[in-house]
Design an enzyme around this catalytic site. Structure first.
Site, PDB file in Angstrom:
ATOM      1  N   GLN A  48       0.837  -1.218   0.000  1.00  0.00           N
ATOM      2  CA  GLN A  48       0.000   0.000   0.000  1.00  0.00           C
ATOM      3  C   GLN A  48       0.869   1.265   0.000  1.00  0.00           C
ATOM      4  OE1 GLN A  48      -0.577  -2.645   1.935  1.00  0.00           O
ATOM      5  NE2 GLN A  48      -2.739  -2.943   2.369  1.00  0.00           N
ATOM      6  N   ASP A  61      -7.390   0.933  12.003  1.00  0.00           N
ATOM      7  CA  ASP A  61      -8.541   0.131  11.557  1.00  0.00           C
ATOM      8  C   ASP A  61      -9.545  -0.091  12.668  1.00  0.00           C
ATOM      9  OD1 ASP A  61      -6.283  -0.588   9.571  1.00  0.00           O
ATOM     10  OD2 ASP A  61      -8.188  -1.146   8.627  1.00  0.00           O
TER      11      ASP A  61
HETATM   12  O1  MRU Z   1      -5.546  -3.755   4.406  1.00  0.00           O
HETATM   13  P1  MRU Z   1      -5.886  -2.304   4.210  1.00  0.00           P
HETATM   14  O2  MRU Z   1      -5.176  -1.686   3.053  1.00  0.00           O
HETATM   15  O3  MRU Z   1      -7.373  -2.075   4.182  1.00  0.00           O
HETATM   16  O4  MRU Z   1      -5.327  -1.616   5.518  1.00  0.00           O
HETATM   17  C1  MRU Z   1      -5.413  -0.231   5.634  1.00  0.00           C
HETATM   18  C2  MRU Z   1      -4.794   0.292   6.866  1.00  0.00           C
HETATM   19  O5  MRU Z   1      -4.290  -0.436   7.686  1.00  0.00           O
HETATM   20  C3  MRU Z   1      -4.906   1.765   7.096  1.00  0.00           C
HETATM   21  O6  MRU Z   1      -3.804   2.241   7.796  1.00  0.00           O
HETATM   22  C4  MRU Z   1      -6.162   2.036   7.946  1.00  0.00           C
HETATM   23  O7  MRU Z   1      -7.283   1.426   7.375  1.00  0.00           O
HETATM   24  C5  MRU Z   1      -6.427   3.473   8.105  1.00  0.00           C
HETATM   25  S1  MRU Z   1      -6.968   4.206   6.602  1.00  0.00           S
HETATM   26  C6  MRU Z   1      -7.398   5.800   6.895  1.00  0.00           C
END
Ligand code: MRU
Length: 362
Positions: free
Chosen positions: A213, A254
């Site tokens: 990401q 999350d």
């Molecule tokens: O697996 P993902 O890409 O959904 O994980 C995203 C994250 O861990 C982000 O840091 C979190 O959702 C915060 S987004 C504002």
């Protein structure tokens, strides 16, 4: 994808910023429904997928066409609209019962980001008072959830930037930007605002194995805003802190437990431990929809396990020998005492614990 293409996409939309999810009216051959930027193929390909079926939208969440806690929540809210449309068409009298099967599917599409559950519960809260076709009422609510998220991000951007004193370099992990939210971003919202205020000289973006990401999405978003950005491997971060040039680690979340423990992308905990060792401060930026006050501590937060292939392969190429198993938790929990600040749209929690989290919600 070129900056011109991004600018054109933004100009064609109803908002003046990049939004990974958007409700779109019916067009020629296109039923009213949800558009998602396909984040699996960014940054080199830009494709928008359209969904008018809640089952397909749930799959899109599971497959990470859309990802990031607030963006998942907003998508789920629009998913409830699609589910209600389908249930009402099936039975105008019994839609409240019929819809539950699809809501269970949506709810199970990803387990860790609590914004998903929060958004579905908020939408469900309206069911009892709806008379007739539920779609207009639910759509208005989903759009409010989306608008409120953007407003929260802009406000958190101001609050978080206010904590940064002098011009400095910061590090972020994963993607907590526009792509992970309704728009603007949580951690990247703070970085965007602080950069505009001259408080951030440059950003280090951790690649964020295994889904990358950071390398694919954060580096791309920051580049679009002309914010100087350097990519590093996750394992290089500790060495970087030891050199004394990083003042802040700024990340999203999350799910945040009632005691202030923060569940975020795998690797966040390692950043927090090493940041504390090197006197680097940790700022978590998340809207109140990311708090789960039913989870007393991070130990009660469900951690998504993703496919072994994400680790056994790299860029689609098999790297591990045959028959070696892989362990692939997508998130970890950073204990509250390693966090300096949690920035929310309702205010800032310093040195989080059960007491000050409770006060914020009071
Ligand atoms: O697996 P993902 O890409 O959904 O994980 C995203 C994250 O861990 C982000 O840091 C979190 O959702 C915060 S987004 C504002």
């Amino acid at each position: 994808m070129s900056s011109k293409e991004v600018a054109e996409y933004i100009a064609a939309g109803k908002r003046e910023m990049l939004c990974p999810v958007e409700w779109v009216s019916a067009g020629v051959d296109l039923p009213e429904g949800v558009d998602l930027i396909d984040q699996r193929i960014l940054p080199h390909e830009f494709k928008v997928n359209h969904y008018a079926d809640v089952g397909e939208l749930s799959e899109a969440i599971t497959d990470m066409v859309v990802r990031g806690a607030p963006a998942i929540g907003i998508t789920a809210a629009y998913g409830v609209v699609l589910a209600a449309r389908q249930a009402y068409a099936q039975s105008a009298d019994k839609w409240r019962e019929t819809i539950e099967e699809d809501l269970a599917l949506l709810m199970a599409s990803r387990p860790t980001a609590v914004n998903l559950q929060w958004a579905i519960d908020r939408m469900r809260g309206l069911f009892a008072s709806i008379q007739g076709d539920p779609e207009p009422v639910l759509l208005a609510e989903a759009m409010s959830i989306h608008d409120e998220d953007i407003a929260a991000n802009i406000h958190m951007g101001e609050l978080g930037a206010g904590l940064i004193e002098d011009e400095c370099q910061v590090l972020t992990h994963c993607n907590a930007g526009a792509l992970a939210t309704g728009g603007y971003g949580t951690a990247l919202g703070v970085i965007r605002t602080a950069y505009k205020q001259g408080k951030i000289a440059s950003v280090y973006a951790c690649e964020t194995r295994p889904w990358l990401q950071g390398a694919r999405l954060t580096a791309w978003e920051l580049q679009q805003d002309n914010i100087p950005t350097t990519l590093l491997t996750d394992s290089a971060a500790c060495h970087l802190y030891s050199q004394g040039n990083i003042k802040w680690v700024i990340v999203g979340a999350d799910r945040i437990a009632a005691n202030g423990d923060v569940c975020n992308k795998i690797g966040t905990y390692a950043h927090a431990v090493t940041a504390r060792h090197h006197d680097v401060r940790v700022m978590v930026v998340a809207p109140t929809s990311t708090f789960d006050l039913n989870a007393r501590s991070g130990q009660e937060i469900p951690i998504e396990q993703r496919a072994e292939e994400e680790i056994l392969n790299y860029s689609g190429v098999k790297i591990a020998p045959e028959n070696v198993p892989a362990w692939n938790p997508a998130f970890d929990v950073t204990p509250a005492d390693l966090i300096d600040y949690i920035v929310t749209e309702k205010g800032i929690i310093e040195a989080p614990n059960s007491g000050n989290v409770e006060s914020l919600f009071d």
